[in-house]
Design an enzyme around this catalytic site. Structure first.
Site, short mmCIF file in Angstrom:
data_model
loop_
_atom_site.label_atom_id
_atom_site.label_comp_id
_atom_site.label_asym_id
_atom_site.label_seq_id
_atom_site.Cartn_x
_atom_site.Cartn_y
_atom_site.Cartn_z
N CYS A 66 0.85 -1.20 0.00
CA CYS A 66 0.00 0.00 0.00
C CYS A 66 0.88 1.24 0.00
CB CYS A 66 -0.94 0.00 1.21
SG CYS A 66 -0.10 0.12 2.78
N ASP A 73 -0.14 23.69 -22.98
CA ASP A 73 0.74 23.86 -24.14
C ASP A 73 -0.07 24.57 -25.22
OD1 ASP A 73 3.03 23.39 -25.84
OD2 ASP A 73 1.80 21.91 -26.85
N ASP A 79 0.20 17.86 -26.01
CA ASP A 79 -0.06 16.82 -27.02
C ASP A 79 1.20 16.32 -27.70
OD1 ASP A 79 0.53 19.11 -28.57
OD2 ASP A 79 -0.62 18.31 -30.25
N ASP A 93 6.17 17.57 -24.53
CA ASP A 93 5.40 17.80 -23.30
C ASP A 93 5.51 16.64 -22.32
OD1 ASP A 93 4.35 20.22 -24.37
OD2 ASP A 93 2.85 19.08 -25.48
#
Length: 750
Positions: free
Chosen positions: A20, A436, A635, A639
């Site tokens: 966890c 962007d 995109d 990036d």
């Protein structure tokens, strides 16, 4: 990998046994306590930890082992081999969890159905003792085969003086089984009203928790896809010139200062400087900008970019792990590893809840032993066991996964694909959104936006002539003009005597007319008067457009402007984000004039232009250091590092696969409205998760005092483990029902 402690290095370990998010702190803490370790950052998603410092590798491995986990060094094998190995291990783990889940439920479901249909779950006769003892042994086998990892996890947690989900699961299922076996073998020692067995609870809890873990493994199974796709961008071979001969060699064998030839359509294999030839290079994977860049002698070229037109020769300056593409791969990996894991609310609650429940169970048993007269021992066992059973996390294991599954489904309906539950939760708290420009706010492809005619011909007639001339050019701006003419169903004519004038434009003959098409310098050099059109050209340039002059027979005919247009709904979507209290920032590799024009048009006050990929990461870090919870939307491959560094990365689905795989959330519509939809859906889901956690605990918490026997002295009520089991079941029903309410949620469009 050297164990020499005198050398500073970066070591990557893979961790086994981290169950966890709370394990992350323990592992990082153990490593940071090792002398010579400067930093240790664990990526819980792929169970790896990146350590920097001068400590020996053996001391790091020993520290992890002492903390109760297993670690092994990720050797310096190829990236693709390491990723394949992780992927296979993940698939095997998922398959194992699903097998463990099915085996547990194959026993648990029939037993639970038997009880719900009125079957006797009590022990009174010898035959019942025999039957239930066999069931008990089968359940024990399930606990070993399907639940062993919970018990070992609880033991490790206990040794480290802490409590987590494994502690709850082990206590609940273990107590239910032990109590049931006591009922089977020593029924006379238990009050008649409490002779109930809970083997079905043990099997069901183990099965359901394994299902939740399997769903988590599947959700995080594609975390390495970004790296895999980045590696795929690298060229496999390079054509080098050695001793006058051209040789095709593997990319790994290219050396610094080698001369490399690249032909049209080929990828640039390594970074370098052009020594011969001219070409236009598609650098969109680095800069994000759609327009190829003209390159000539003395210009830099980067690995992974694509040579669009001419043949060039360049001298290799950076090879192997030093290339820009390799650095992007490294940045994505580091950003993924440094992303802080989201502490699961259930684990935080469990850390306090479990010790409290254990103390209450012990106190209630001690009270009954001292004050319960002849039934003291029996009442002590019943009360302590009931307290532990009622605290069992049956619904807790469902609380978050159920909400996340429904929330992710709702988001998908809105065209938003969410990678995992953690990003869904974090998106609800975003305070700053970095966008962007190219391909995110804008379309990402150049188009003709304006035609200003200065002759007697119509705009379409001027466009026809210009497009006819440009059919001989491979320049992207030329292609956008040809495409615009085709979109208008304009029939093009044949051109002749075509000539490309490097850096200036083109000339040629169409329909008996001599045409020139290019920049201001081309017009001046040809003696064409454009003074009356310069102001208009500058006005278009101020609107983030690229104006080009078109002349017929040495007379200016038109200005044709090309630009990357803003998406139809970008302005409205950005306003929607700003209205929700999110600070919107634009980043772009484009020039300041274009950036300012776009920012003004869409209503963004904060923007940064001429930003390199590594600068985008730094801008995200700066915002995070200011206390902002940052969402990054992009995109392009450029990036990818910033998407990984951000608290939540959003990729435009129409963009590159790498950007999509680096992001936590993908907007399939290519519309920024998806951002607002994602944030709204995540807020609704987080509210639902908190409601579920409350529902998972309320019956348990309310029942604990009664289970401890608080009401017995006043009303003669001693809560039976049967009621504790019913509370568990009812809390599960509450959680599932509440999670399904999310299906009716709809984000407000505007």
């Amino acid at each position: 990998m050297s164990n020499n402690s005198s050398n500073h290095k970066t070591v990557e370990l893979t961790i086994e046994g981290a169950g966890c998010a709370s394990c992350v702190g323990k592992i990082e803490g153990a490593l940071k306590n090792v002398s010579g370790v400067e930093s240790a950052e664990m990526n819980f998603a792929d169970r790896t930890v990146m350590i920097k410092g001068s400590a020996s590798t053996d001391s790091m491995l020993q520290a992890v082992d002492n903390a109760g986990y297993k670690a092994s060094v990720i050797e310096n094998e190829s990236e693709s081999d390491a990723l394949e190995e992780k992927e296979q291990a993940s698939k095997a783990y998922y398959k194992r969890l699903m097998t463990q889940m099915w085996i547990a439920l194959l026993v648990g479901v029939p037993l639970m159905a038997y009880g719900l249909l009125g079957g006797a779950m009590t022990v009174h006769t010898t035959n019942e003792r025999i039957v239930w003892s066999i069931v008990g042994l089968i359940t024990l086998a399930i606990m070993y085969f399907s639940g062993k990892h919970f018990y070992t996890g609880a033991w490790k947690s206990f040794k480290n003086h802490s409590a987590n989900m494994d502690t709850l699961i082990a206590l609940g299922t273990g107590t239910a089984w032990v109590y049931s076996m006591v009922v089977v073998f020593f029924p006379d020692s238990i009050p008649e009203m409490a002779r109930h067995v809970y083997f079905e609870a043990t099997a069901m809890i183990i099965g359901l928790i394994n299902l939740g873990l399997a769903l988590e493994v599947r959700a995080r199974g594609r975390t390495s896809e970004a790296i895999k796709r980045l590696i795929g961008l690298q060229a496999k071979t390079a054509r080098v010139i050695r001793d006058g001969d051209e040789l095709d060699i593997p990319i790994e064998d290219v050396q610094k200062d080698d001369l490399v030839r690249v032909r049209p359509g080929e990828k640039i294999p390594v970074d370098g400087v052009v020594t011969e030839g001219k070409s236009s290079i598609d650098e969109s994977m680095l800069t994000g900008e759609p327009m190829p860049v003209e390159k000539g002698e003395g210009d830099d070229v980067s690995a992974g970019t694509i040579n669009k037109s001419g043949s060039i020769i360049f001298k290799a300056t950076r090879v192997g792990k030093d290339t820009a593409l390799a650095q992007i791969i490294k940045m994505v990996k580091q950003a993924q590893n440094s992303k802080p894991p989201i502490g699961r609310l259930a684990d935080v609650i469990a850390a306090y809840f479990v010790p409290t429940v254990m103390i209450i169970a012990v106190i209630s048993a001690l009270v009954w032993l001292n004050l319960g007269a002849q039934n003291g021992l029996a009442f002590a066992v019943v009360s302590a066991t009931t307290v532990l059973i009622i605290a069992c996390p049956c619904a807790l294991g469902l609380a978050t996964p159920m909400s996340v599954m429904v929330g992710v489904g709702k988001a998908a309906e809105a065209g938003v694909l969410i990678r995992n539950g953690e990003s869904l939760q974090t998106a609800s708290k975003i305070t700053a959104m970095v966008l962007d420009k190219t391909g995110t706010i804008t379309e990402g492809s150049p188009k003709v936006t304006d035609i200003v005619s200065f002759n007697d011909l119509s705009d379409d007639e001027n466009l026809k002539l210009a497009a006819s001339l440009e059919t001989g050019s491979e320049h992207p701006l030329a292609q956008s003009i040809v495409e615009s003419a085709k979109e208008k169903d304009i029939e093009l004519s044949k051109s002749s005597d075509f000539n490309a004038i490097a850096g200036h434009g083109v000339e040629g003959n169409v329909d008996g007319k001599h045409l020139y098409f290019g920049n201001e310098k081309l017009m001046r050099d040809q003696g064409i008067d454009i003074d009356h059109a310069v102001d208009k050209a500058q006005e278009l340039a101020g609107e983030a457009k690229t104006p080009m002059y078109f002349a017929i027979d040495k007379k200016l005919a038109a200005i044709i402007a090309v630009a990357d247009p803003i998406k139809d709904d970008s302005i409205e979507a950005i306003k929607r984000l700003q209205k929700s209290g999110i600070r919107v920032v634009m980043l772009t590799g484009d020039n300041k004039a274009t950036a300012k024009a776009v920012a003004n048009k869409v209503g963004i006050e904060e923007f940064f232009a001429e930003v390199l990929p590594e600068d985008k990461v730094n801008k995200v870090k700066e915002l995070q250091q200011e206390g902002e919870l940052v969402g990054m939307t992009g995109d392009g491959i450029n990036d990818a590092p910033a998407l990984a560094q951000a608290d939540v990365g959003f990729a435009i689905g129409t963009g590159t696969d790498v950007a999509i795989e680096s992001a936590d959330i993908t907007l399939m519509r290519g519309s920024l409205h998806g951002l607002a939809d994602a944030v709204a859906t995540s807020k609704a889901t987080l509210r639902n998760i908190k409601q579920n956690l409350f529902g998972a605990f309320i019956y348990n918490v309310a029942g604990i005092p009664i289970a401890a026997g608080l009401l017995y002295p006043f009303f003669g009520i001693l809560l039976s483990p049967v009621i504790a089991g019913a509370a568990m079941a009812f809390s599960s029903v509450t959680v599932v029902t509440n999670a399904n309410r999310l299906r009716f949620f709809k984000p407000k469009e505007h």
